[in-house]
Design a protein around this motif. Structure first.
Motif: not given
Length: 78
Positions: A60-63, A68-72
């Motif tokens: 989720a933080f790989d840029g 980044l849009h996978e969910g909260p």
């Protein structure tokens, strides 16, 4: 817990202080900057910490825009 045992990532290079250290207790996890350990600490509940680690593992933080849009990171439900 009066004495916190701090652990540095196994991916940190020997002698390199450019990382964070983590210490866990019965109710929460603490995170601090290894370069300046007396500057302060961030406290997370165990649930939030596990969610954060899970997000890292799934990328989720790989840029990438998709990651980044996978969910909260943490659900807003109570």
């Amino acid at each position: 817990m009066s004495e916190w045992i701090w652990k540095k990532s196994s991916r940190s290079m020997a002698g390199d202080n450019n990382c964070v250290e983590v210490s866990s207790g019965p109710a929460f996890v603490k995170v601090r900057d290894s370069k300046n350990p007396m500057a302060g600490r961030l406290n997370f509940t165990e649930t939030v910490w596990k969610s954060f680690v899970s997000a890292i593992k799934r990328g989720a933080f790989d840029g990438t825009k998709a990651a980044l849009h996978e969910g909260p990171l943490v659900s807003n439900s109570r």
